[in-house]
Write a protein that holds these residues in place. Structure first.
Motif, PDB file in Angstrom:
ATOM      1  N   THR A 172      12.789  -8.202  -7.532  1.00  0.00           N
ATOM      2  CA  THR A 172      13.301  -7.826  -8.851  1.00  0.00           C
ATOM      3  C   THR A 172      14.631  -7.106  -8.665  1.00  0.00           C
ATOM      4  O   THR A 172      14.896  -6.543  -7.595  1.00  0.00           O
ATOM      5  CB  THR A 172      12.318  -6.896  -9.585  1.00  0.00           C
ATOM      6  N   SER A 173      15.449  -7.120  -9.672  1.00  0.00           N
ATOM      7  CA  SER A 173      16.782  -6.521  -9.594  1.00  0.00           C
ATOM      8  C   SER A 173      16.920  -5.420 -10.636  1.00  0.00           C
ATOM      9  O   SER A 173      16.470  -5.575 -11.780  1.00  0.00           O
ATOM     10  CB  SER A 173      17.864  -7.587  -9.818  1.00  0.00           C
ATOM     11  N   GLN A 174      17.523  -4.314 -10.211  1.00  0.00           N
ATOM     12  CA  GLN A 174      17.801  -3.198 -11.130  1.00  0.00           C
ATOM     13  C   GLN A 174      19.270  -2.812 -10.980  1.00  0.00           C
ATOM     14  O   GLN A 174      19.722  -2.469  -9.891  1.00  0.00           O
ATOM     15  CB  GLN A 174      16.896  -2.011 -10.830  1.00  0.00           C
ATOM     16  N   TYR A 175      19.974  -2.874 -12.088  1.00  0.00           N
ATOM     17  CA  TYR A 175      21.416  -2.623 -12.097  1.00  0.00           C
ATOM     18  C   TYR A 175      21.661  -1.191 -12.555  1.00  0.00           C
ATOM     19  O   TYR A 175      20.984  -0.679 -13.457  1.00  0.00           O
ATOM     20  CB  TYR A 175      22.109  -3.613 -13.028  1.00  0.00           C
ATOM     21  N   HIS A 176      22.653  -0.517 -11.941  1.00  0.00           N
ATOM     22  CA  HIS A 176      22.983   0.858 -12.298  1.00  0.00           C
ATOM     23  C   HIS A 176      24.489   0.983 -12.505  1.00  0.00           C
ATOM     24  O   HIS A 176      25.269   0.542 -11.660  1.00  0.00           O
ATOM     25  CB  HIS A 176      22.578   1.841 -11.190  1.00  0.00           C
ATOM     26  N   ARG A 177      24.861   1.580 -13.635  1.00  0.00           N
ATOM     27  CA  ARG A 177      26.263   1.925 -13.849  1.00  0.00           C
ATOM     28  C   ARG A 177      26.387   3.444 -13.753  1.00  0.00           C
ATOM     29  O   ARG A 177      25.579   4.174 -14.312  1.00  0.00           O
ATOM     30  CB  ARG A 177      26.749   1.441 -15.214  1.00  0.00           C
ATOM     31  N   HIS A 178      27.418   3.897 -13.050  1.00  0.00           N
ATOM     32  CA  HIS A 178      27.583   5.328 -12.796  1.00  0.00           C
ATOM     33  C   HIS A 178      28.643   5.908 -13.725  1.00  0.00           C
ATOM     34  O   HIS A 178      29.800   5.467 -13.715  1.00  0.00           O
ATOM     35  CB  HIS A 178      27.993   5.563 -11.335  1.00  0.00           C
ATOM     36  N   ALA A 218      23.391  -9.991  -8.891  1.00  0.00           N
ATOM     37  CA  ALA A 218      22.192  -9.413  -8.302  1.00  0.00           C
ATOM     38  C   ALA A 218      20.933 -10.075  -8.860  1.00  0.00           C
ATOM     39  O   ALA A 218      19.975 -10.332  -8.117  1.00  0.00           O
ATOM     40  CB  ALA A 218      22.165  -7.907  -8.542  1.00  0.00           C
ATOM     41  N   THR A 219      20.924 -10.357 -10.147  1.00  0.00           N
ATOM     42  CA  THR A 219      19.759 -11.004 -10.755  1.00  0.00           C
ATOM     43  C   THR A 219      19.546 -12.392 -10.173  1.00  0.00           C
ATOM     44  O   THR A 219      18.418 -12.794  -9.829  1.00  0.00           O
ATOM     45  CB  THR A 219      19.926 -11.080 -12.277  1.00  0.00           C
ATOM     46  N   THR A 253      38.401  -7.014  -2.253  1.00  0.00           N
ATOM     47  CA  THR A 253      38.220  -8.464  -2.319  1.00  0.00           C
ATOM     48  C   THR A 253      37.664  -8.823  -3.688  1.00  0.00           C
ATOM     49  O   THR A 253      37.099  -7.990  -4.387  1.00  0.00           O
ATOM     50  CB  THR A 253      37.244  -8.989  -1.243  1.00  0.00           C
ATOM     51  N   GLU A 254      37.814 -10.062  -4.101  1.00  0.00           N
ATOM     52  CA  GLU A 254      37.293 -10.507  -5.390  1.00  0.00           C
ATOM     53  C   GLU A 254      36.208 -11.568  -5.233  1.00  0.00           C
ATOM     54  O   GLU A 254      35.654 -12.035  -6.224  1.00  0.00           O
ATOM     55  CB  GLU A 254      38.440 -11.096  -6.236  1.00  0.00           C
ATOM     56  N   ASP A 255      35.907 -11.979  -4.006  1.00  0.00           N
ATOM     57  CA  ASP A 255      34.972 -13.087  -3.829  1.00  0.00           C
ATOM     58  C   ASP A 255      33.862 -12.779  -2.826  1.00  0.00           C
ATOM     59  O   ASP A 255      33.250 -13.685  -2.272  1.00  0.00           O
ATOM     60  CB  ASP A 255      35.717 -14.352  -3.393  1.00  0.00           C
ATOM     61  N   GLU A 256      33.598 -11.478  -2.579  1.00  0.00           N
ATOM     62  CA  GLU A 256      32.529 -11.101  -1.663  1.00  0.00           C
ATOM     63  C   GLU A 256      31.767  -9.880  -2.182  1.00  0.00           C
ATOM     64  O   GLU A 256      32.321  -9.053  -2.922  1.00  0.00           O
ATOM     65  CB  GLU A 256      33.072 -10.786  -0.264  1.00  0.00           C
ATOM     66  N   TYR A 257      30.514  -9.799  -1.768  1.00  0.00           N
ATOM     67  CA  TYR A 257      29.680  -8.628  -2.036  1.00  0.00           C
ATOM     68  C   TYR A 257      29.182  -8.073  -0.710  1.00  0.00           C
ATOM     69  O   TYR A 257      29.189  -8.763   0.318  1.00  0.00           O
ATOM     70  CB  TYR A 257      28.482  -8.998  -2.916  1.00  0.00           C
ATOM     71  N   ARG A 282      11.633  -5.920  -3.153  1.00  0.00           N
ATOM     72  CA  ARG A 282      10.621  -6.934  -2.864  1.00  0.00           C
ATOM     73  C   ARG A 282       9.242  -6.394  -3.216  1.00  0.00           C
ATOM     74  O   ARG A 282       9.048  -5.174  -3.299  1.00  0.00           O
ATOM     75  CB  ARG A 282      10.690  -7.311  -1.382  1.00  0.00           C
ATOM     76  N   ASP A 283       8.275  -7.271  -3.396  1.00  0.00           N
ATOM     77  CA  ASP A 283       6.944  -6.832  -3.839  1.00  0.00           C
ATOM     78  C   ASP A 283       6.249  -5.937  -2.818  1.00  0.00           C
ATOM     79  O   ASP A 283       5.310  -5.218  -3.160  1.00  0.00           O
ATOM     80  CB  ASP A 283       6.059  -8.036  -4.192  1.00  0.00           C
ATOM     81  N   ASP A 284       6.705  -5.935  -1.554  1.00  0.00           N
ATOM     82  CA  ASP A 284       6.106  -5.041  -0.567  1.00  0.00           C
ATOM     83  C   ASP A 284       6.855  -3.723  -0.436  1.00  0.00           C
ATOM     84  O   ASP A 284       6.541  -2.898   0.428  1.00  0.00           O
ATOM     85  CB  ASP A 284       6.030  -5.732   0.799  1.00  0.00           C
ATOM     86  N   GLY A 285       7.872  -3.509  -1.278  1.00  0.00           N
ATOM     87  CA  GLY A 285       8.603  -2.246  -1.270  1.00  0.00           C
ATOM     88  C   GLY A 285       9.931  -2.276  -0.555  1.00  0.00           C
ATOM     89  O   GLY A 285      10.715  -1.326  -0.670  1.00  0.00           O
ATOM     90  N   ALA A 286      10.245  -3.332   0.190  1.00  0.00           N
ATOM     91  CA  ALA A 286      11.550  -3.439   0.845  1.00  0.00           C
ATOM     92  C   ALA A 286      12.643  -3.500  -0.223  1.00  0.00           C
ATOM     93  O   ALA A 286      12.463  -4.111  -1.277  1.00  0.00           O
ATOM     94  CB  ALA A 286      11.609  -4.676   1.733  1.00  0.00           C
ATOM     95  N   ARG A 287      13.789  -2.865   0.065  1.00  0.00           N
ATOM     96  CA  ARG A 287      14.865  -2.798  -0.925  1.00  0.00           C
ATOM     97  C   ARG A 287      16.202  -3.190  -0.305  1.00  0.00           C
ATOM     98  O   ARG A 287      16.469  -2.868   0.860  1.00  0.00           O
ATOM     99  CB  ARG A 287      14.972  -1.385  -1.500  1.00  0.00           C
ATOM    100  N   LEU A 288      17.021  -3.858  -1.099  1.00  0.00           N
ATOM    101  CA  LEU A 288      18.382  -4.215  -0.710  1.00  0.00           C
ATOM    102  C   LEU A 288      19.353  -3.594  -1.697  1.00  0.00           C
ATOM    103  O   LEU A 288      19.124  -3.613  -2.913  1.00  0.00           O
ATOM    104  CB  LEU A 288      18.561  -5.734  -0.680  1.00  0.00           C
ATOM    105  N   TYR A 289      20.435  -3.085  -1.160  1.00  0.00           N
ATOM    106  CA  TYR A 289      21.472  -2.419  -1.960  1.00  0.00           C
ATOM    107  C   TYR A 289      22.663  -3.367  -2.054  1.00  0.00           C
ATOM    108  O   TYR A 289      23.128  -3.889  -1.039  1.00  0.00           O
ATOM    109  CB  TYR A 289      21.861  -1.129  -1.260  1.00  0.00           C
ATOM    110  N   VAL A 290      23.165  -3.591  -3.266  1.00  0.00           N
ATOM    111  CA  VAL A 290      24.223  -4.576  -3.485  1.00  0.00           C
ATOM    112  C   VAL A 290      25.392  -3.919  -4.204  1.00  0.00           C
ATOM    113  O   VAL A 290      25.217  -3.275  -5.253  1.00  0.00           O
ATOM    114  CB  VAL A 290      23.723  -5.775  -4.312  1.00  0.00           C
ATOM    115  N   ILE A 291      26.605  -4.074  -3.649  1.00  0.00           N
ATOM    116  CA  ILE A 291      27.838  -3.622  -4.308  1.00  0.00           C
ATOM    117  C   ILE A 291      28.908  -4.680  -4.085  1.00  0.00           C
ATOM    118  O   ILE A 291      28.786  -5.534  -3.199  1.00  0.00           O
ATOM    119  CB  ILE A 291      28.335  -2.264  -3.749  1.00  0.00           C
ATOM    120  N   GLY A 292      29.955  -4.619  -4.889  1.00  0.00           N
ATOM    121  CA  GLY A 292      31.104  -5.474  -4.618  1.00  0.00           C
ATOM    122  C   GLY A 292      31.838  -4.985  -3.382  1.00  0.00           C
ATOM    123  O   GLY A 292      31.834  -3.793  -3.070  1.00  0.00           O
ATOM    124  N   ARG A 293      32.456  -5.901  -2.653  1.00  0.00           N
ATOM    125  CA  ARG A 293      33.195  -5.497  -1.467  1.00  0.00           C
ATOM    126  C   ARG A 293      34.588  -5.024  -1.881  1.00  0.00           C
ATOM    127  O   ARG A 293      35.336  -5.770  -2.551  1.00  0.00           O
ATOM    128  CB  ARG A 293      33.317  -6.650  -0.484  1.00  0.00           C
TER     129      ARG A 293
END
Length: 254
Positions: free
Chosen positions: A26-32, A14-15, A82-86, A68-79
């Motif tokens: 910017t990237s922010q990581y969360h562990r649950h 993600a970074t 699979t071991e080679d996709e997000y 993003r600096d304008d407030g848009a956000r993307l959510y990222v997780i592993g798929r």
């Protein structure tokens, strides 16, 4: 419910992805720590397809949000599986009335390879244009809300007065105000007729009462409709039904 594999380094991916996307991210990581911890963010994911299904079917254990600096956000997780996709999905703009989203198609997320350079290319070419278009539509809707549809106009109240052959006038009110106006002007309730009736013994007096009742009803915005009952043949002059005529013997057989 399956758990997401820990073998991938989601935080590093993600970074690196944030650095490769156009603009400033910017990237922010969360562990649950617990399963329920994934939902406060996951509920903001603007997706009704691939990513929504993965969230519903998988214990994620961790995720990342790119902003993003304008407030848009993307959510990222592993798929999952699979071991080679997000999976990368848009997140809905916060703080807007749900009506602003009406008619706007969700910018469904996409699967990207485990390579931040190629992933950034796919997101830039596919997801971001749809995301930016959807955000613009929602912001326009929020700035120009659709006025509520006007309530259907209620049918105007009216009193139907029916003349009968003996001069009797019967009226059926639809409200207490109409009933009071009739009673104040000589009409009396007749349980048998289920109506207020005004005798016709003195037509001049009857006409005076009708005019006075009409004026009082009009003051309440209530209209008056005068009707005559349907014409019916008298019992002693009613035509004989055809079936009975056919059953009578002819003179030839008498």
């Amino acid at each position: 419910m399956p758990h997401l594999s820990h073998t991938r380094d989601l935080e590093s991916f993600a970074t690196a992805l944030a650095d490769e996307l156009p603009g400033t991210w910017t990237s922010q990581y969360h562990r649950h720590e617990q399963y329920r911890d994934q939902f406060p963010l996951a509920e903001e994911v603007w997706d009704m397809n691939l990513v929504a299904g993965a969230i519903a079917e998988t214990v994620l254990e961790h995720d990342a949000v790119l902003t993003r600096d304008d407030g848009a956000r993307l959510y990222v997780i592993g798929r999952p599986r699979t071991e080679d996709e997000y999976l990368v999905a848009a997140m809905a703009p916060p703080g807007l009335d749900p009506e602003a989203f009406r008619g706007v198609r969700e910018p469904d997320g996409i699967a990207v390879p485990d390579d931040p350079f190629r992933a950034a290319d796919d997101i830039t070419a596919d997801l971001l244009p749809r995301y930016d278009k959807a955000i613009a539509q929602v912001q326009h809707n929020a700035a120009h809300p659709t006025p509520p549809a006007p309530a259907p106009a209620a049918a105007p109240e009216r009193v139907v007065m029916t003349w009968f052959g003996d001069g009797l006038l019967a009226a059926k009110p639809e409200s207490q105000a109409a009933a009071t106006a009739l009673h104040d002007n000589g009409f009396a309730w007749d349980p048998a007729e289920q109506a207020f009736v005004l005798p016709g013994d003195d037509t001049a007096v009857q006409a005076l009462h009708v005019r006075s009742a009409g004026a009082q009803l009009a003051a309440h915005g209530i209209g008056v409709v005068l009707r005559h009952p349907p014409t019916r043949p008298a019992l002693d002059t009613a035509a004989v039904p055809a079936a009975q005529q056919r059953n009578r013997p002819s003179k030839a057989h008498r």
